[in-house]
Design a protein around this motif. Structure first.
Motif, PDB file in Angstrom:
ATOM      1  N   GLY A 371       0.843  -1.386   0.006  1.00 50.65           N
ATOM      2  CA  GLY A 371      -0.320   0.100   0.200  1.00 50.65           C
ATOM      3  C   GLY A 371       0.847   1.342   0.097  1.00 50.65           C
ATOM      4  N   ILE A 396      -2.234   3.465   4.198  1.00 52.99           N
ATOM      5  CA  ILE A 396      -3.567   3.054   3.374  1.00 52.99           C
ATOM      6  C   ILE A 396      -3.097   1.718   2.800  1.00 52.99           C
ATOM      7  CG2 ILE A 396      -5.040   3.451   1.507  1.00 52.99           C
ATOM      8  CD1 ILE A 396      -4.253   6.457   1.803  1.00 52.99           C
ATOM      9  N   ARG A 397      -3.545   0.846   3.459  1.00 50.91           N
ATOM     10  CA  ARG A 397      -3.059  -0.665   2.926  1.00 50.91           C
ATOM     11  C   ARG A 397      -3.723  -0.846   1.657  1.00 50.91           C
ATOM     12  NH1 ARG A 397      -4.035  -0.868   8.476  1.00 50.91           N
ATOM     13  NH2 ARG A 397      -6.163  -1.405   8.362  1.00 50.91           N
ATOM     14  N   ALA A 398      -3.220  -2.044   0.938  1.00 47.96           N
ATOM     15  CA  ALA A 398      -3.463  -2.404  -0.377  1.00 47.96           C
ATOM     16  C   ALA A 398      -4.879  -3.104  -0.175  1.00 47.96           C
ATOM     17  CB  ALA A 398      -2.554  -3.266  -0.966  1.00 47.96           C
ATOM     18  N   GLY A 399      -5.765  -2.731  -1.129  1.00 50.38           N
ATOM     19  CA  GLY A 399      -6.992  -3.185  -1.120  1.00 50.38           C
ATOM     20  C   GLY A 399      -7.950  -2.788  -0.049  1.00 50.38           C
ATOM     21  N   GLU A 400      -7.608  -1.775   0.590  1.00 50.82           N
ATOM     22  CA  GLU A 400      -8.430  -1.157   1.673  1.00 50.82           C
ATOM     23  C   GLU A 400      -9.235   0.031   0.946  1.00 50.82           C
ATOM     24  OE1 GLU A 400      -7.627   0.146   6.157  1.00 50.82           O
ATOM     25  OE2 GLU A 400      -6.150   0.768   4.730  1.00 50.82           O
ATOM     26  N   ASP A 433       4.575   0.551  -1.763  1.00 49.91           N
ATOM     27  CA  ASP A 433       5.061  -0.858  -1.642  1.00 49.91           C
ATOM     28  C   ASP A 433       6.646  -0.576  -1.110  1.00 49.91           C
ATOM     29  OD1 ASP A 433       2.859  -2.301  -2.152  1.00 49.91           O
ATOM     30  OD2 ASP A 433       3.568  -3.072  -4.149  1.00 49.91           O
ATOM     31  N   ASP A 534      -5.518   0.999 -10.352  1.00 50.44           N
ATOM     32  CA  ASP A 534      -5.323   0.137  -8.907  1.00 50.44           C
ATOM     33  C   ASP A 534      -5.770   0.778  -7.675  1.00 50.44           C
ATOM     34  OD1 ASP A 534      -4.648  -2.304 -10.288  1.00 50.44           O
ATOM     35  OD2 ASP A 534      -2.725  -2.317  -9.771  1.00 50.44           O
ATOM     36  N   VAL A 535      -5.484   2.120  -8.053  1.00 51.32           N
ATOM     37  CA  VAL A 535      -6.040   3.206  -7.056  1.00 51.32           C
ATOM     38  C   VAL A 535      -7.071   4.023  -7.259  1.00 51.32           C
ATOM     39  CG1 VAL A 535      -5.112   5.120  -5.490  1.00 51.32           C
ATOM     40  CG2 VAL A 535      -3.472   3.039  -5.957  1.00 51.32           C
ATOM     41  N   SER A 561     -14.922  -1.581  -6.074  1.00 50.66           N
ATOM     42  CA  SER A 561     -13.705  -1.101  -5.647  1.00 50.66           C
ATOM     43  C   SER A 561     -12.991  -2.336  -5.015  1.00 50.66           C
ATOM     44  CB  SER A 561     -13.486   0.308  -5.046  1.00 50.66           C
ATOM     45  OG  SER A 561     -14.071   0.271  -3.942  1.00 50.66           O
ATOM     46  N   LYS A 564      -9.100  -3.343  -4.953  1.00 50.58           N
ATOM     47  CA  LYS A 564      -8.336  -2.104  -5.281  1.00 50.58           C
ATOM     48  C   LYS A 564      -8.320  -1.413  -4.144  1.00 50.58           C
ATOM     49  CE  LYS A 564     -10.245  -1.972  -9.916  1.00 50.58           C
ATOM     50  NZ  LYS A 564      -8.993  -2.360 -10.822  1.00 50.58           N
ATOM     51  N   THR A 565      -7.398  -0.455  -4.237  1.00 47.04           N
ATOM     52  CA  THR A 565      -7.146   0.593  -3.097  1.00 47.04           C
ATOM     53  C   THR A 565      -7.764   1.819  -3.385  1.00 47.04           C
ATOM     54  OG1 THR A 565      -4.876  -0.271  -2.672  1.00 47.04           O
ATOM     55  CG2 THR A 565      -5.223   1.858  -1.757  1.00 47.04           C
TER      56      THR A 565
END
Length: 618
Positions: A371, A396-400, A433, A534-535, A561, A564-565
């Motif tokens: 993230g 901000i975590r990935a996929g959050e 990342d 992705d974001v 979403s 996705k972040t």
């Protein structure tokens, strides 16, 4: 009035130094169209040789006529003269002069045609260069008022300097003609050349001075000219018409425009009067010089030094040379004056962005694993002493799905701009990342970030083009465009338009259909979905939607979403509560973080803001 103390005087060296931009201008013109540039120069080379030839042929004709009148008559009829052969030379000379006159007209028309085509090609080519350069600049370079003035001046030079091309090529032609005429005069009376130069030098220096004054006036009037353009837009735009009428702002805008325009007119009028007065004086001196030379040549002809043909050749050459030299000197001063404006264009081309990709930049990580992390980030906007964010730490975590909440000025939009690298941090660093955001390729980074700001652009294009702008390389993919519209709930809006996805939007052009604020926002959100990034970031883009419509949009945003972040910003707590985590910003820092229920239960700042908003619905 622009006071001279505020405007630096330009020395003659500085004015002439502005000519350094002419080679760059010629390169730009050549790049716009090599064939038209070569054709224009070739045509002018041909035109340059004709004046001296016509004058000399005219001299030969007059001398031949005088010679024939001094001989016995060949007979009473034209037939007798033709039979004698005494008109052969004279007739041949007249035919040559006629052919030269026809050539002058044809070459002039061809030259005008080529120049007009070249000017349009140059204007289009320079406009493309301007837009390409503007696309590379940082957001900071657009938001500064000084840079906006600079951009405005550069934009005006793209279309405002096309006449300079004709002047430049005309100068080349005139120089060649002057050289040929000067050689002819020098063979008879070289002192005439010195007399011409002395007569025209004051006019040349005067024009250089007043051109520089005009440039100074235009340069320092740029902010006021932009205000005039803005007031003119406010007073005559469909976008502002409702409020102008409701608030009765028409007289106010007219008065303000008149005051600005009046001051500018006063300065221009004063300069024009001074220029005209001095110009008249210098023109009178040049005319006196011509008649002095004319009298001397007449005297030498009477004395027998020159023939009648020589008299016509010399006076014609002198008159033409005087006119050409006057035009050349004044044209040179005008070109020097216009070259001052070229500095606005080429200095803009020289601006270098500060936010760029580093050598061997990394591609965006696909998929995003850990993230985005802000480490002790501080940022303040240019020309501002106040920090927008300071000592900011957040992840901000990935996929959050994260919601940013806070009062105006808390730093929410600044965080979004920093993530998209529209700005770089003043302090600290942002990690993607685990790597510094600046290590990644800038274009690749932005291609994977879909952002819709509150002040999104309403493109006056078709509905499909509005959405396709989100991923321009896929703008012809109607399936992808329709899918993005369905996700944003824009598809029903477009279905009601007469031409559907091919319907031009906005009222700026013919057949355009205007939309409500909420409908425009759904189109803009579709643009973000079109990106398939992705974001995903929605920064207050639903302000014009009612509470139910906004809830539906964000519910779909939440559903679509997944994986996705995502970052959403909204003042409505009923919307942000659906986020995985809420970050409460205060004074540029994270004051609280957690899920909606936890933040309400903690009784902190979020709970206070939530209670204030909830009380308004009771």
């Amino acid at each position: 009035m622009v006071h001279s103390a505020l405007v630096p005087n330009l020395s003659l060296r500085e004015r002439v130094g502005a000519l350094r931009h002419l080679p760059a201008l010629f390169r730009l013109v050549w790049q716009a169209s090599p064939s038209l540039t070569a054709a224009s120069l070739g045509l002018r080379l041909g035109r340059a040789a004709i004046p001296i030839l016509m004058l000399y042929v005219g001299k030969l004709i007059i001398d031949e006529v005088v010679a024939q009148t001094q001989m016995a008559s060949a007979g009473p009829s034209l037939g007798d003269w033709l039979a004698s052969g005494r008109l052969n030379l004279l007739g041949g000379l007249v035919v040559v002069e006629a052919m030269l006159a026809i050539a002058t007209d044809l070459l002039g028309r061809a030259s005008s045609l080529v120049d007009s085509l070249l000017a349009e090609r140059y204007s289009n080519f320079a406009s493309v260069r301007l837009m390409e350069q503007a696309a590379t600049l940082d957001l900071e370079q657009f938001e500064s008022s000084d840079q906006q003035d600079r951009l405005d001046r550069a934009r005006r030079q793209v279309t405002g300097r096309t006449t300079l091309l004709t002047q430049l090529f005309g100068q080349v032609q005139d120089i060649l003609t002057i050289l040929s005429l000067a050689v002819g005069l020098a063979a008879y009376a070289p002192w005439l050349l010195g007399l011409i130069v002395l007569a025209l030098l004051p006019a040349f220096l005067g024009e250089v001075h007043f051109n520089a004054q005009g440039y100074r006036l235009n340069y320092f009037r740029t902010p006021e000219r932009r205000q005039l353009d803005y007031i003119r837009y406010l007073g005559s735009s469909v976008e502002t018409a409702k409020e102008i009428k409701l608030f009765g702002l028409g007289p106010f805008l007219v008065d303000r425009f008149s005051r600005f325009a009046g001051r500018m007119y006063g300065d221009n009028r004063q300069l024009a009067i001074r220029r005209a007065a001095w110009g008249g004086l210098f023109a009178a001196l040049a005319t006196l010089a011509y008649y002095l030379a004319y009298a001397l040549v007449v005297w030498q002809t009477v004395r027998g030094d020159f023939s009648i043909g020589d008299l016509t050749f010399l006076t014609g050459s002198f008159l033409r040379l005087r006119s050409l030299l006057e035009g050349l000197l004044l044209g040179f001063s005008q070109i020097a004056g216009q070259a001052l404006y070229l500095d606005d264009l080429f200095s803009f081309f020289e601006i270098q962005p500060t936010i760029t990709s580093r050598p061997k930049a990394l591609p965006f990580p696909r998929p995003l694993r850990s993230g985005i992390t802000f480490e002790n980030v501080g940022f303040r906007y240019p020309d501002s002493e106040q920090w927008a964010v300071r000592h900011l730490n957040l992840t901000i975590r990935a996929g959050e799905v994260v919601a940013l909440v806070g009062e105006n000025g808390a730093g929410k939009t600044t965080i979004v701009k920093l993530i998209a690298r529209l700005y770089d941090p003043t302090e600290g660093r942002i990690l993607l990342d685990g790597r510094d955001l600046r290590d990644y390729d800038l274009a690749d980074l932005r291609s994977e970030i879909g952002v819709i700001f509150q002040d999104f652009v309403r493109f006056h294009f078709t509905a499909a083009e509005n959405i396709g702008a989100g991923r321009i390389e896929a703008s012809e993919d109607r399936g992808r465009i329709r899918s993005a519209a369905e996700r944003s709930l824009a598809d029903p809006v477009i279905a009601r338009l007469p031409q559907g996805y091919d319907q031009p939007l906005g009222k700026r052009f013919n057949e355009g259909a205007d939309l409500s604020g909420g409908e425009w926002q759904k189109i803009a959100i579709a643009r973000a979905y079109m990106r398939e990034a992705d974001v995903l970031i929605l920064d207050e883009p639903t302000a014009a939607l009612d509470a139910r419509a906004e809830y539906e949009v964000f519910q779909r945003f939440r559903d679509l979403s997944r994986g996705k972040t995502a970052i959403l910003i909204s003042h409505r707590f009923s919307t942000v509560r659906m986020a995985d985590r809420i970050l409460v910003l205060e004074n540029g820092r994270v004051a609280e973080a957690g899920a909606h229920e936890d933040l309400v239960a903690s009784g902190g700042r979020y709970a206070e803001l939530f209670e204030l908003q909830a009380s308004g619905y009771r």
